[in-house]
Design a protein around this motif. Structure first.
Motif, PDB file in Angstrom:
ATOM      1  N   ASP A  39      54.753 -25.868  82.870  1.00 35.51           N
ATOM      2  CA  ASP A  39      55.877 -24.920  83.014  1.00 35.51           C
ATOM      3  C   ASP A  39      56.602 -24.717  81.685  1.00 35.51           C
ATOM      4  O   ASP A  39      57.008 -23.603  81.341  1.00 35.51           O
ATOM      5  CB  ASP A  39      56.888 -25.451  84.041  1.00 35.51           C
ATOM      6  N   THR A  40      56.754 -25.820  80.936  1.00 38.12           N
ATOM      7  CA  THR A  40      57.475 -25.762  79.653  1.00 38.12           C
ATOM      8  C   THR A  40      56.736 -24.846  78.668  1.00 38.12           C
ATOM      9  O   THR A  40      57.351 -23.981  78.030  1.00 38.12           O
ATOM     10  CB  THR A  40      57.630 -27.173  79.044  1.00 38.12           C
ATOM     11  N   LEU A  41      55.429 -25.020  78.572  1.00 35.23           N
ATOM     12  CA  LEU A  41      54.668 -24.216  77.612  1.00 35.23           C
ATOM     13  C   LEU A  41      54.570 -22.755  78.041  1.00 35.23           C
ATOM     14  O   LEU A  41      54.618 -21.849  77.204  1.00 35.23           O
ATOM     15  CB  LEU A  41      53.282 -24.824  77.370  1.00 35.23           C
ATOM     16  N   ASN A  42      54.455 -22.529  79.353  1.00 36.26           N
ATOM     17  CA  ASN A  42      54.462 -21.147  79.852  1.00 36.26           C
ATOM     18  C   ASN A  42      55.761 -20.449  79.476  1.00 36.26           C
ATOM     19  O   ASN A  42      55.764 -19.308  79.015  1.00 36.26           O
ATOM     20  CB  ASN A  42      54.310 -21.143  81.387  1.00 36.26           C
ATOM     21  N   SER A  43      56.855 -21.166  79.670  1.00 33.98           N
ATOM     22  CA  SER A  43      58.174 -20.618  79.349  1.00 33.98           C
ATOM     23  C   SER A  43      58.304 -20.373  77.846  1.00 33.98           C
ATOM     24  O   SER A  43      58.861 -19.361  77.409  1.00 33.98           O
ATOM     25  CB  SER A  43      59.249 -21.600  79.828  1.00 33.98           C
ATOM     26  N   ALA A  44      57.771 -21.335  77.041  1.00 31.66           N
ATOM     27  CA  ALA A  44      57.844 -21.219  75.579  1.00 31.66           C
ATOM     28  C   ALA A  44      57.101 -19.977  75.081  1.00 31.66           C
ATOM     29  O   ALA A  44      57.579 -19.255  74.202  1.00 31.66           O
ATOM     30  CB  ALA A  44      57.265 -22.473  74.931  1.00 31.66           C
ATOM     31  N   VAL A  45      55.933 -19.737  75.662  1.00 34.00           N
ATOM     32  CA  VAL A  45      55.138 -18.563  75.268  1.00 34.00           C
ATOM     33  C   VAL A  45      55.869 -17.279  75.680  1.00 34.00           C
ATOM     34  O   VAL A  45      55.992 -16.331  74.892  1.00 34.00           O
ATOM     35  CB  VAL A  45      53.723 -18.631  75.892  1.00 34.00           C
ATOM     36  N   ALA A  46      56.369 -17.264  76.905  1.00 34.41           N
ATOM     37  CA  ALA A  46      57.064 -16.070  77.412  1.00 34.41           C
ATOM     38  C   ALA A  46      58.321 -15.754  76.600  1.00 34.41           C
ATOM     39  O   ALA A  46      58.620 -14.589  76.331  1.00 34.41           O
ATOM     40  CB  ALA A  46      57.437 -16.276  78.882  1.00 34.41           C
ATOM     41  N   ASP A  47      59.028 -16.804  76.189  1.00 34.79           N
ATOM     42  CA  ASP A  47      60.294 -16.603  75.460  1.00 34.79           C
ATOM     43  C   ASP A  47      60.129 -16.610  73.940  1.00 34.79           C
ATOM     44  O   ASP A  47      61.108 -16.558  73.204  1.00 34.79           O
ATOM     45  CB  ASP A  47      61.304 -17.703  75.843  1.00 34.79           C
ATOM     46  N   GLN A  48      58.867 -16.721  73.498  1.00 33.21           N
ATOM     47  CA  GLN A  48      58.562 -16.747  72.060  1.00 33.21           C
ATOM     48  C   GLN A  48      59.329 -17.857  71.317  1.00 33.21           C
ATOM     49  O   GLN A  48      59.915 -17.646  70.251  1.00 33.21           O
ATOM     50  CB  GLN A  48      58.849 -15.387  71.423  1.00 33.21           C
ATOM     51  N   ALA A  49      59.309 -19.043  71.906  1.00 30.05           N
ATOM     52  CA  ALA A  49      59.941 -20.205  71.265  1.00 30.05           C
ATOM     53  C   ALA A  49      59.145 -20.593  70.022  1.00 30.05           C
ATOM     54  O   ALA A  49      57.924 -20.409  69.957  1.00 30.05           O
ATOM     55  CB  ALA A  49      60.000 -21.374  72.233  1.00 30.05           C
ATOM     56  N   ASP A  50      59.845 -21.123  69.027  1.00 31.92           N
ATOM     57  CA  ASP A  50      59.183 -21.577  67.796  1.00 31.92           C
ATOM     58  C   ASP A  50      58.682 -23.007  67.917  1.00 31.92           C
ATOM     59  O   ASP A  50      57.631 -23.358  67.394  1.00 31.92           O
ATOM     60  CB  ASP A  50      60.159 -21.510  66.608  1.00 31.92           C
ATOM     61  N   VAL A  51      59.483 -23.859  68.577  1.00 35.90           N
ATOM     62  CA  VAL A  51      59.132 -25.278  68.665  1.00 35.90           C
ATOM     63  C   VAL A  51      59.468 -25.815  70.051  1.00 35.90           C
ATOM     64  O   VAL A  51      60.498 -25.474  70.632  1.00 35.90           O
ATOM     65  CB  VAL A  51      59.818 -26.099  67.538  1.00 35.90           C
ATOM     66  N   VAL A  52      58.562 -26.622  70.585  1.00 37.23           N
ATOM     67  CA  VAL A  52      58.728 -27.216  71.911  1.00 37.23           C
ATOM     68  C   VAL A  52      58.656 -28.734  71.776  1.00 37.23           C
ATOM     69  O   VAL A  52      57.739 -29.266  71.150  1.00 37.23           O
ATOM     70  CB  VAL A  52      57.599 -26.754  72.870  1.00 37.23           C
ATOM     71  N   LEU A  53      59.628 -29.419  72.368  1.00 34.03           N
ATOM     72  CA  LEU A  53      59.647 -30.887  72.377  1.00 34.03           C
ATOM     73  C   LEU A  53      59.481 -31.352  73.813  1.00 34.03           C
ATOM     74  O   LEU A  53      60.338 -31.083  74.660  1.00 34.03           O
ATOM     75  CB  LEU A  53      60.967 -31.402  71.806  1.00 34.03           C
ATOM     76  N   VAL A  54      58.368 -32.026  74.102  1.00 33.80           N
ATOM     77  CA  VAL A  54      58.080 -32.477  75.464  1.00 33.80           C
ATOM     78  C   VAL A  54      58.215 -33.991  75.548  1.00 33.80           C
ATOM     79  O   VAL A  54      57.484 -34.729  74.874  1.00 33.80           O
ATOM     80  CB  VAL A  54      56.667 -32.036  75.914  1.00 33.80           C
ATOM     81  N   ASP A  55      59.152 -34.455  76.362  1.00 32.78           N
ATOM     82  CA  ASP A  55      59.341 -35.887  76.590  1.00 32.78           C
ATOM     83  C   ASP A  55      58.236 -36.392  77.524  1.00 32.78           C
ATOM     84  O   ASP A  55      57.683 -35.623  78.322  1.00 32.78           O
ATOM     85  CB  ASP A  55      60.724 -36.111  77.223  1.00 32.78           C
TER      86      ASP A  55
END
Length: 318
Positions: free
Chosen positions: A189-205
């Motif tokens: 879900d986090t990565l799907n959201s990151a791609v959709a929102d064009q995030a630059d960096v994702v930190l997954v705990d």
């Protein structure tokens, strides 16, 4: 010596100096006793120095390398006074660490050719993992990057809540599910959201349990596989967080986690509250994994990029 230049800003350097104060005081206290009554570096002084380095959590293998370098220098220079020992240690440890081309950064950064740049954060509970994620999120955001957090440690409600507190504090979005959810589902879900929102960096705990390496390995492998359904080469970085105040136990954790998953970078936290800062020298030398960040204070800016020259300079500053 040319290895030492003013790389950090004055404020950043002062924070590093202060953060290493306990380690430095402990080390110089031991060093003073080791050379008491001696004017020349001889075999007895070197034996005592070896003991000081090992008891300062530098680690046996790294200590032996340092002693060997100093022995070579003593035999080359013929005479070496104990008053020079601090300078020599500073130079030889920096020289040893300079043989690896890591620990040379001065600013936090990520590669520009990966978007989103995905960092999976691993480490046992209590090492400062969530705090490290929060501080990194803050610093990435300050660089003008769009940051997203993923609360993948679903085994503890406190971990999800704590990450939410950090997300609110630094004002970055977070993707979470309820406690007990599948961590891989959160990552997806986090990565799907990151791609959709064009995030630059994702930190997954991720969950910090080491009691069963097979389970940990399987879980982290599953999280990676699910991430790759969204971002084919994710995670781009696996950051292992270690508690510097545990000294040699940090080495052991690093060994265990590197067996469980492919770790690509390290963060060593809580150095300001301990006399065991020498562990960073040993970990930086022993592991073929770069120490990327060090925690030298409670403040949100006190997670610093690890620069080996600034670190050694601060550690041996009289």
């Amino acid at each position: 010596m040319s290895l030492f230049k003013n790389i950090f800003s004055k404020d950043k350097k002062e924070t590093l100096d202060k953060g290493l104060e306990k380690s430095k005081s402990s080390f110089f206290g031991k060093l003073g006793k080791a050379v008491a009554g001696k004017s020349k570096v001889d075999d007895e002084v070197l034996d005592n120095l070896e003991e000081v380095l090992v008891s300062s959590d530098v680690g046996v293998n790294t200590t032996l390398k340092i002693i060997e370098r100093i022995e070579e220098r003593v035999s080359r220079d013929k005479y070496m006074g104990t008053d020079e020992l601090n300078t020599i240690l500073r130079e030889e440890i920096a020289g040893l660490l300079s043989e690896t081309h890591v620990g040379e950064s001065t600013e936090i950064s990520i590669p520009t050719d990966k978007k989103p740049y995905v960092i999976m954060v691993v480490g046992v509970n209590g090492v400062g993992k969530t705090t490290t994620i929060g501080k990194l999120a803050h610093q990435f955001k300050n660089k003008g990057l769009k940051v997203l957090l993923g609360a993948g440690d679903t085994f503890r409600a406190a971990a999800i809540d704590q990450l939410q507190v950090w997300a609110d504090r630094v004002q970055v979005p977070i993707i979470k599910q309820k406690m007990g959810s599948d961590p891989a589902s959160v990552a997806f879900d986090t990565l799907n959201s990151a791609v959709a929102d064009q995030a630059d960096v994702v930190l997954v705990d991720t969950a910090g349990r080491l009691h069963n390496k097979v389970n940990l390995m399987n879980e982290l492998s599953k999280v990676k596989r699910v991430m790759q359904k969204v971002v084919p080469d994710a995670p781009h970085e696996v950051l292992l967080v270690l508690d510097g105040s545990t000294g040699q136990n940090a080495f052991e954790q690093a060994k265990q986690f590197t067996k469980a998953t492919e770790v690509t970078s390290l963060a060593v936290t809580k150095l300001d509250g301990t006399a065991k800062g020498g562990v960073v020298i040993g970990i930086s030398d022993q592991f073929k994994i770069p120490v990327k960040y060090i925690g030298v204070g409670e403040g949100i800016e006190d997670l610093q990029v690890f620069n080996k020259y600034e670190f050694v300079d601060s550690f041996f500053k009289m």
